[in-house]
Design an enzyme around this catalytic site. Structure first.
Site, PDB file in Angstrom:
ATOM      1  N   CYS A   1      41.707  42.380  36.515  1.00  0.00           N
ATOM      2  CA  CYS A   1      41.142  43.128  37.377  1.00  0.00           C
ATOM      3  C   CYS A   1      42.792  44.138  37.896  1.00  0.00           C
ATOM      4  O   CYS A   1      43.542  44.972  37.116  1.00  0.00           O
ATOM      5  CB  CYS A   1      41.590  42.826  38.363  1.00  0.00           C
ATOM      6  SG  CYS A   1      39.830  43.740  39.650  1.00  0.00           S
TER       7      CYS A   1
ATOM      8  N   HIS B   1      36.708  39.450  36.281  1.00  0.00           N
ATOM      9  CA  HIS B   1      37.426  38.335  37.218  1.00  0.00           C
ATOM     10  C   HIS B   1      36.435  37.166  36.679  1.00  0.00           C
ATOM     11  O   HIS B   1      35.087  37.314  36.329  1.00  0.00           O
ATOM     12  CB  HIS B   1      36.734  38.634  38.475  1.00  0.00           C
ATOM     13  CG  HIS B   1      37.307  38.972  39.399  1.00  0.00           C
ATOM     14  ND1 HIS B   1      39.841  39.156  39.324  1.00  0.00           N
ATOM     15  CD2 HIS B   1      37.472  39.904  40.283  1.00  0.00           C
ATOM     16  CE1 HIS B   1      39.987  39.498  40.580  1.00  0.00           C
ATOM     17  NE2 HIS B   1      38.593  40.978  40.825  1.00  0.00           N
TER      18      HIS B   1
END
Ligand code: SF4
Lengths: 277, 607
Positions: free
Chosen positions: B440, B544
């Site tokens: 991310c 994630h």
């Protein structure tokens, strides 16, 4: 004269606060010395007189500008594994205690008292540190360093609470409440330790605790990155804290802490009064 | 509608089914659900206790997604018996209205609420709630976790795209709930700086507040109403709502403004259990002080005390517990030993100042961004045979065999931090020598350009040169991307399964040739995502949770070598399985050391 610092839990910051006060008073010309009736720790240090005491008291002694001596920590309990604890009495290995062969509390308390008296003869002010929480309901009857010491010496006490974990007001009030009634008059004040932020938001709550307990708040100490020497049984260093650098760094950390405390309006005068100075 | 009628007719004909383990979506609602009426014979019941009206593009639609009533076996069996008794053969039979009324009358009642508060912030509230959820769920109760207000940077996305705290998702799993939703954590505070937090309501950004604004404006205004609404929603649908407090309930300086503890209990009319962590000592004082500082009118809600996290023999505390009972008049319903479980925790070690963990030979450096977010992503990695060091300054990178750059709440600010500290330079020096993975925010930094000309991230318009490991440009706009659950396969290595979720500001223009994963899309071609340059030992993705399934963990660790020796990943397990095993273990520890009958009484759910 003497004073006792109690903690609402282990790790509340008693050791550091004691060291800070040692340093503060010695800087102000007071002959002060540290004392801890009983210590449960693996971190010990050899004294010049050939004995062994908990590392916390050694650092506090240096903070007070004096050499560590065995009377500063008459009872040292060193867990040696498998439920065996080595009892170091007056600086010397005394015996191994186990579940079936427990410590003679009456005798050790007497030794604690004697060491305390000797310290009091040699120094103007003896700054005592309690051990763990003073009000473990299952252990209180056999306590040495907290209510045990208060009972046999009448020493006035100050309670240190750690605000970082939350619930500090409950911890202070609950501790005070569980202190036996006949000892409550000895409970003179409290300190809130490890605070981050603007202390004014605590004012009303502090006032409330003061009026509930009659103890006076000496101040709110800010969070400091000084966490050694670790005194509680939860942590162990490998005894590498000796040497000049660490020593000097520790003292200058304390000086910084004192400066912060003064800046935040810590009531050193009130503390002195409780100490009888 | 015609389709539903046909399906229901089939269900009428087929008769009772119970849980349908053959269905690929099973359990779509909760473990142990009854699947006989996958299509509801009452549709649309227009009863907001169960469903609600959704404003769709073509007008209002009756939404049943939160309804659990029709999946309870006694309800289902009753419906079938009525169908038989009345001789109903068709879904359109008007007598279903009567059956619905009778079923609700007989089987529905408003749920109860039980609240767990802690004497300190590390008392173990979250795991206690998880354990209670599982214990009650195992006994056949339908329970939901709830935390009115949570301050956390570890959030997950629900199926409706709302953001809630990771810990409530974990607790929902303990309760056997398949789809946790924002009702379970209606207020989420995401710290932005030292004093300001972004307040999310029901999983959507609401406004930013500083501490004072939060307590003086938000709480007395919308705050209380929000708690009311959502607790009530859950009480309609579950037998019991297991609520978690925040911090200590006895912070008397903010007592009147606190909607996370006793006030929430009052709103929900919940009985309360107080949990105290014994580990640090002083637990009796903490317990007594907490009870006594809470004003009388609220104190009477406290019906039990749990002494938690005892190392050593729990019996040693018995005499003290008896005394505590005597003094407070509140029973100690459990003395719980330290539970040696591996579960994601809000109280992250990284945040508690732990600098390193693990015992493996290979050392992984995790960059500890000041605004690090969703760091529980890395938990499965820590379970492998590696050691971890949390990197705060360049020297911490000494001797590392791999680097992980996790997610952050603010990519640009943390990238600048990394440059100022000198960490960025060291990472550049290690590039191509040891494996580096970015997730991310960390992945965004690995690109060539971070374009913040809108000033979204750093508050001023600027374009920054990234680390330059990938030929990507990330542009930050008001747009935020949130995807609940991606499933897919590795585009490299053994092509094994992966899952992940996305939660980010900024979109990346990716000019790299080799993606890391292919994400599956319903009725469409798989979508490539992430970047890999194997020859440079460089990996990046928006996913994630990519470490959850073993495939990526094994793939990544195959490049991590300590003195030429790769990490042994032969025991790598699916993290979901690990969590489930540990929830079972946790519940068992509580069950064996707690008076469960008493707990059931306190929860108020006994029939
Ligand atoms: S809300 Fe529940 S009972 Fe009502 S129509 Fe939908 S599934 Fe049936």
């Amino acid at each position: 004269m003497s004073i006792l610092f109690l903690g609402t839990s282990s790790g509340a910051g008693k050791t550091t606060v004691c060291a800070m006060v040692c340093r503060y008073l010695s800087r102000n010309g007071v002959d002060v010395a540290p004392f801890k009736g009983s210590n449960l720790s693996l971190n010990s240090i050899a004294t010049k007189d050939g004995g062994e005491i908990g590392m916390g008291q050694a650092f506090q002694a240096w903070a007070a500008g004096i050499e560590p001596e065995t009377d500063m920590n008459p009872v040292l309990l060193k867990p040696s594994g498998k439920g065996v604890i080595q009892l170091v009495l007056n600086g010397r290995p005394y015996k191994n205690i186990t579940k079936d062969d427990p410590m003679d509390r009456g005798m050790t308390l007497q030794e604690v008292k004697k060491a305390y008296d000797r310290m009091n003869e040699r120094h103007r002010l003896v700054l005592c540190e309690g051990s763990g929480s003073p009000v473990e309901l299952n252990l209180m009857d056999t306590d040495l360093a907290n209510v045990g010491l208060m009972r046999v010496t009448g020493v006035p006490a100050i309670l240190v609470g750690d605000i970082e974990r939350g619930g500090v007001f409950a911890a202070i009030y609950g501790t005070w409440k569980l202190i036996p009634d006949e000892l409550k008059p000895q409970m003179k004040g409290f300190i809130i330790n490890r605070f981050r932020g603007d202390g004014s938001i605590l004012r009303s709550a502090i006032g409330h605790i003061e009026s509930l307990t009659g103890m006076k708040c000496l101040g709110v100490l800010r969070y400091e990155y000084l966490r050694f020497p670790e005194e509680d049984s939860l942590s162990s260093s490998d005894g590498k804290l000796e040497g000049n650098d660490v020593h000097t760094a520790f003292i200058s950390n304390l000086d910084e802490m004192i400066a912060h405390a003064e800046e935040d309006g810590f009531d050193f005068d009130g503390l002195k009064k409780i100490c009888g100075l | 509608m015609e389709k539903i009628v046909k399906k229901v007719n089939d269900e009428i004909k087929r008769g009772w089914l119970g849980p349908d383990h053959n269905c690929p979506y099973h359990p779509a609602h909760f473990t142990g659900q009854d699947c006989s009426f996958c299509y509801c014979p009452f549709f649309p019941c227009n009863d907001t206790t169960f469903g609600w009206e959704l404003q769709g593009r073509h007008g209002a639609v009756w939404n049943c997604s939160d309804c659990l009533f029709i999946h309870r076996t006694p309800v289902v069996k009753f419906i079938y018996s009525e169908i038989e008794r009345l001789g109903i053969e068709d879904a359109k039979d008007p007598r279903f209205n009567d059956i619905f009324k009778a079923a609700k009358e007989r089987f529905w009642k408003k749920g109860k609420a039980l609240m767990v508060v802690g004497a300190t912030s590390d008392a173990g509230k979250s795991v206690t709630v998880a354990a209670i959820c599982r214990i009650l769920h195992d006994r056949g109760y339908l329970v939901a976790p709830f935390k009115s207000q949570n301050m956390s940077l570890n959030s997950k996305v629900t199926r409706t795209g709302a953001e809630i705290a990771m810990i409530q998702v974990l607790q929902a799993k303990a309760a056997g709930i398949t789809n946790p939703d924002a009702h379970m954590n209606p207020i989420l505070l995401k710290p932005k700086g030292d004093t300001v937090s972004q307040v999310m309501v029901c999983g959507k950004p609401f406004a930013d507040y500083d501490v004072e604004g939060y307590y003086n404006e938000f709480v007395p205004g919308p705050g209380i109403e929000i708690v009311k609404e959502h607790v009530d929603f859950l009480k309609d649908r579950y037998d019991c709502v297991i609520m978690e407090g925040a911090g200590s309930p006895a912070e008397i300086n903010i007592y009147d403004k606190d909607i996370a503890n006793m006030r929430a209990a009052e709103i929900a009319d919940a009985n309360v259990i107080l949990v105290v962590n014994v580990e640090w000592g002083g637990s009796f004082a903490y317990a007594l002080g907490t009870v006594e500082l809470i004003p009388e009118k609220d104190r009477k809600r406290i019906k039990g005390i749990i002494l938690n996290n005892v190392r050593g023999n729990t019996e040693n505390l018995r005499s003290g517990a008896d005394r505590l009972e005597e003094i407070t008049g509140i029973p100690v319903i459990g003395i719980i030993p330290h539970a040696d479980v591996v579960l994601p925790s809000e109280d992250s070690e990284a945040l508690r100042g732990v600098r390193s963990k693990g015992r493996g030979e290979s050392l992984i450096g995790v960059i500890k961004f000041p605004r690090m977010a969703n760091f529980t992503d890395l938990d499965p990695l820590f379970l492998e045979d590696v050691s971890t060091v949390f990197v705060e300054k360049p020297e911490d990178l000494k001797g590392v065999d791999a680097i992980v750059m996790p997610g952050t709440k603010n990519t640009v600010a943390d990238y600048l931090w990394m440059q100022e500290t000198g960490i960025a330079d060291v990472i550049k020096g290690l590039w191509k020598k040891i494996p580096i993975v970015g997730i991310c925010g960390g992945y965004q930094m690995m690109g060539k350009v971070l374009d913040d000309s809108n000033g979204i991230e750093a508050g001023k318009s600027a374009v920054y040169e990234g680390l330059g490991f990938f030929d990507n440009t990330t542009t930050f706009g008001e747009y935020a991307k949130q995807i609940l659950r991606n499933e897919g396969k590795l585009a490299v290595g053994d092509g094994g399964e992966i899952t992940g979720y996305e939660l980010h500001m900024g979109i990346s223009d990716v000019r790299e040739k080799q993606p890391l994963v292919y994400l599956e899309r319903f009725h469409a071609d798989p979508v490539p995502e992430g970047c890999v340059r194997e020859e440079d030992l460089t990996f990046g993705t928006y996913q994630h949770g990519i470490f959850d399934k073993p495939a990526f963990r094994k793939y990544f660790l195959s490049f991590v070598k300590h003195n030429g020796k790769p990490v042994d990943t032969s025991h790598a397990e699916d993290y979901d399985v690990t969590i489930e095993e540990n929830l079972v273990k946790l519940a068992k520890v509580f069950e064996e050391n707690m008076d469960v009958e008493r707990l059931i009484d306190i929860a108020g759910v006994r029939e």
